[in-house]
Motif scaffolding. Structure first.
Motif, PDB file in Angstrom:
ATOM      1  N   VAL A 115      38.363  22.184  79.987  1.00 32.95           N
ATOM      2  CA  VAL A 115      37.881  22.705  81.271  1.00 32.95           C
ATOM      3  C   VAL A 115      38.341  24.142  81.486  1.00 32.95           C
ATOM      4  CG1 VAL A 115      38.000  22.409  83.773  1.00 32.95           C
ATOM      5  CG2 VAL A 115      37.762  20.410  82.297  1.00 32.95           C
ATOM      6  N   ILE A 116      39.581  24.436  81.138  1.00 40.44           N
ATOM      7  CA  ILE A 116      40.107  25.793  81.292  1.00 40.44           C
ATOM      8  C   ILE A 116      39.355  26.771  80.389  1.00 40.44           C
ATOM      9  CG2 ILE A 116      42.117  27.269  80.905  1.00 40.44           C
ATOM     10  CD1 ILE A 116      43.865  24.951  81.827  1.00 40.44           C
ATOM     11  N   ARG A 117      39.097  26.350  79.162  1.00 36.18           N
ATOM     12  CA  ARG A 117      38.361  27.217  78.237  1.00 36.18           C
ATOM     13  C   ARG A 117      36.934  27.479  78.696  1.00 36.18           C
ATOM     14  NH1 ARG A 117      40.205  24.811  72.288  1.00 36.18           N
ATOM     15  NH2 ARG A 117      42.424  25.317  72.498  1.00 36.18           N
ATOM     16  N   ALA A 118      36.422  26.603  79.540  1.00 39.06           N
ATOM     17  CA  ALA A 118      35.063  26.770  80.048  1.00 39.06           C
ATOM     18  C   ALA A 118      35.016  27.608  81.327  1.00 39.06           C
ATOM     19  CB  ALA A 118      34.420  25.406  80.309  1.00 39.06           C
ATOM     20  N   LEU A 119      36.164  28.085  81.797  1.00 43.33           N
ATOM     21  CA  LEU A 119      36.199  28.888  83.027  1.00 43.33           C
ATOM     22  C   LEU A 119      35.282  30.113  82.983  1.00 43.33           C
ATOM     23  CD1 LEU A 119      39.914  28.795  84.221  1.00 43.33           C
ATOM     24  CD2 LEU A 119      37.872  28.081  85.503  1.00 43.33           C
ATOM     25  N   PRO A 120      35.087  30.777  81.835  1.00 37.87           N
ATOM     26  CA  PRO A 120      34.143  31.896  81.802  1.00 37.87           C
ATOM     27  C   PRO A 120      32.728  31.503  82.257  1.00 37.87           C
ATOM     28  CG  PRO A 120      35.536  31.985  79.871  1.00 37.87           C
ATOM     29  CD  PRO A 120      35.862  30.696  80.566  1.00 37.87           C
TER      30      PRO A 120
END
Length: 265
Positions: free
Chosen positions: A39-44
């Motif tokens: 989920v964090i990596r998908a923040l962009p």
């Protein structure tokens, strides 16, 4: 790209690809066991959605219509990813106890997704506030259609529909299946179909009478999106193998038990 058919096919492809991408990401999170990291990596994606939605507000060109549409979808996709990975769900994460009365069952079911619903509402309110008085309302309307469709779909799954596809339910949300009800349709289905049909007809009517490229693109995107939402509801009744649309692109399910003792999809 202003042809009605091309724009509609673009909307369908984006819907299909975005859904598949989320399922792939969730399946990967289940396999590696680090859902928060995914989920964090998908923040962009979320940041792009916020930027695109804001940038589209004063852009009344064809590009602005596409930008608003893409921005709303990106915001929605990130929130859905956070939900399906089990990061933003609700305070209740246990199966539904047997024998509950309908009222208690409803509030317990809501508690399983309460934080997710709050996130969706925050996204909607944010778009309402920034879109106030803006000449381009594409992001807001796109998000609103997604919001209404999702709420009605959840109500139908709760009250009962003949067909429920649980094949893609993630490992961390397996308890949600105990709140679904497979059976004959209830008042929720005709109510949902009526609302979504009305939205689709209105968008299609505006598309039919559109005079400029930007209105053609905008209403073609919205008509396709609302029609897809309507189709998704009918697939709760009509026995079609809709899961095949994405099954082929997903990695093999994890058959090893996770840390909590459950098996992957």
């Amino acid at each position: 790209m202003t042809s009605t058919w091309i724009v509609s096919l673009f909307a369908i492809f984006v819907w299909w690809f975005a859904t598949g991408a989320i399922l792939v990401a969730v399946r990967r999170a289940d396999r590696i066991g680090n859902h928060l990291s995914v989920v964090i990596r998908a923040l962009p994606i979320l940041l792009f959605g916020i930027w695109a939605a804001e940038a589209s507000l004063t852009d009344v060109t064809v590009a602005g219509a596409y930008l608003g549409f893409a921005g709303a979808l990106a915001i929605w996709a990130w929130i859905e990813l956070a939900f399906l990975t089990g990061i933003i769900t609700g305070p209740v994460s246990e199966d539904c106890p047997p024998g509950l009365d309908e009222r208690t069952r409803f509030f317990r079911a809501f508690a399983t997704i309460a934080y997710h619903e709050l996130a969706l509402v925050i996204g909607l309110l944010g778009l309402v506030l920034v879109s106030k008085g803006a000449p381009n309302q594409m992001a807001l309307v796109t998000y609103l259609i997604l919001f209404l469709a999702r709420i009605s779909a959840k109500l139908n799954l709760f009250y009962g529909v003949p067909r429920i596809n649980t094949e893609f339910v993630p490992s961390r949300l397996m308890h949600l299946k105990s709140y679904f009800r497979k059976g004959s349709i209830t008042w929720a289905f005709p109510a949902s179909i009526t609302v979504l049909t009305a939205i689709t007809v209105v968008c299609a009517e505006r598309l039919w009478h559109a005079q400029s490229d930007v209105t053609i693109v905008g209403f073609a995107l919205l008509t396709a999106l609302s029609a897809l939402a309507l189709l998704e509801h009918w697939l709760m009744v009509v026995p079609l193998p809709d899961a095949k649309l994405w099954r082929w692109m997903l990695p093999a399910p994890n058959t090893l038990p996770n840390k909590d003792g459950r098996h992957g999809l």
